[in-house]
Scaffold this active site. Structure first.
Site: not given
Length: 435
Positions: A133, A189, A128, A204, A13-14, A135, A186
């Site tokens: 995400g 998971e 970052e 995080k 995805t990323v 932010i 979605g």
């Protein structure tokens, strides 16, 4: 001027989002940077997808060949996990490559090793996208807050859990039903453990804690408690009392040491942080000079996270010719000035508490519970009977004033041992956000 050459690891995805941003916004990036950033090489399990998503990039079946290649300036690691990703990042650094990663698990568990090697090799590691995400909270902590002594950070930093809690509050649905809905949409998971049991948020907040207080990364010190055991009625009762339940990552500096914890938390509904709903993220930072600041936005998703990845690529590209002494330190403080600190156990933290007790509906029960709490040095802010159940059992909701957690941990078994009490006591911590 020669283009900055990117080697991209992973097209999930990323990774796919990063490729899209680099290609779609190439002209805008070049205008900002003054030179071209080119996606030169890509490694992914799916060769056909790689050639489709990155048609101008060279496909490398072996990711280790990519991280060693002389024609790569910056390695972007988006494989995730800690097995092959750790080896690839260390190999990239060993070969003098700068690294951008969105891998919070890798940094929370192995960041100290990675940063130490990067320092010896004089390369940059940017991350970052690893926290919240799109932010820009890492940049805020590393640079924007550099004149401040940070007091505390509290964040809603897992969108899956926040979506589930928002739906439970708005619809009164049980946890299992909302989790299934999140999986269908979605947001969760097939195996949601990493999100709903606090591991993702723990990684995080561990990274942010190190940045805030100038300590080595220490995920082992982070207390984790997820949302899977929350009952919809506790969320309802909390709202009736003027609170919202959120899964918070919390780190706070006190004279006793550093708190580092993730757990469901009651927040006053008047607070901005309490009104962050759905899959959105928000991080509240309290510092001595600037006071309270709040950072809100998309904490996941292809393009918001890719935005942060590409911003890191641009930052590195601007500093390629700078020596290490003129770069922002990996963990905000100079490597030689990081300090080991005492991380508080949960028994040592101070908080207020929500307690739900199920007990026989008869005279003297409330008095007995109040006496037990008083005996442990716990004062009551509010005590409400929520009604009588079918079996002549009453539900009692108690809000306490601030106390050390070990007092609550001693009181709960004593309450449960009462003959009139018929079920385990439910305990949820509370935060007023009045640092």
């Amino acid at each position: 001027m020669q283009a900055i050459r990117i080697g991209l690891l992973g097209l999930g995805t990323v990774g796919s989002g990063t490729a899209e941003v680099l290609q779609k916004n190439a002209a805008e990036i070049s205008r900002r940077l003054g030179r071209e950033v080119r996606l030169a090489m890509v490694s992914s399990r799916d060769a056909a997808k790689a050639r489709s998503v990155c048609p101008d990039a060279q496909y490398m079946a072996d990711p280790f060949e990519l991280v060693r290649h002389p024609d790569v300036d910056i390695v972007v690691e988006l494989f995730g996990g800690t097995q092959i990703a750790k080896d690839l990042v260390l190999e990239a650094v060993e070969n003098g490559k700068h690294v951008v990663t969105a891998n919070k698990k890798l940094l929370a568990e192995y960041g100290n090793e990675i940063f130490a090697l990067a320092g010896r090799k004089n390369v940059m590691v940017q991350f970052e996208a690893a926290v919240a995400g799109g932010i820009p909270i890492i940049k805020a902590l590393r640079e924007g807050m550099s004149a401040n002594r940070i007091k505390s950070i509290m964040g809603i930093i897992n969108g899956t859990s926040n979506f589930i809690l928002s739906e439970m509050r708005e619809k009164g649905s049980p946890f299992a039903q909302v989790l299934k809905q999140a999986q269908e949409l979605g947001y969760a998971e097939a195996d949601p453990t990493f999100d709903i049991e606090g591991h993702d948020a723990g990684h995080k907040i561990t990274i942010m804690s190190a940045l805030a207080f100038g300590t080595p990364v220490n995920f082992g010190a982070c207390y984790l408690e997820g949302i899977s055991k929350l009952d919809a009625r506790d969320i309802r009762y909390a709202e009736e009392l003027g609170y919202r339940v959120k899964l918070l990552g919390i780190t706070r500096l006190s004279e006793k040491g550093v708190e580092l914890r993730v757990h469901p938390t009651l927040l006053p509904e008047c607070r901005l942080l309490a009104n962050v709903n759905g899959v959105m993220n928000a991080v509240r930072v309290n510092a001595d000079m600037v006071g309270e600041t709040l950072y809100y936005g998309a904490g996941a998703g292809a393009l918001p996270t890719a935005s942060a990845v590409v911003a890191d690529i641009i930052d590195i590209s601007r500093l390629l010719s700078a020596d290490s002494g003129h770069r922002v330190p990996y963990l905000a403080f100079q490597p030689g000035r990081l300090q080991e600190v005492h991380f508080l156990s949960m028994d040592e933290i101070t908080s207020s508490y929500y307690l739900r007790v199920q007990a026989a509906d008869k005279a003297g029960v409330l008095g007995s519970i109040a006496n037990i709490l008083a005996g442990e040095g716990i004062s009551i802010e509010a005590l409400i009977q929520k009604g009588v159940l079918d079996n002549n059992q009453a539900e009692i909701v108690i809000l306490t004033h601030s106390t050390v957690e070990q007092n609550i941990r001693r009181a709960i078994p004593r309450i449960e041992a009462e003959a009139s009490v018929s079920a385990p006591v439910v305990m949820i911590r509370m935060e007023s956000l009045n640092d």
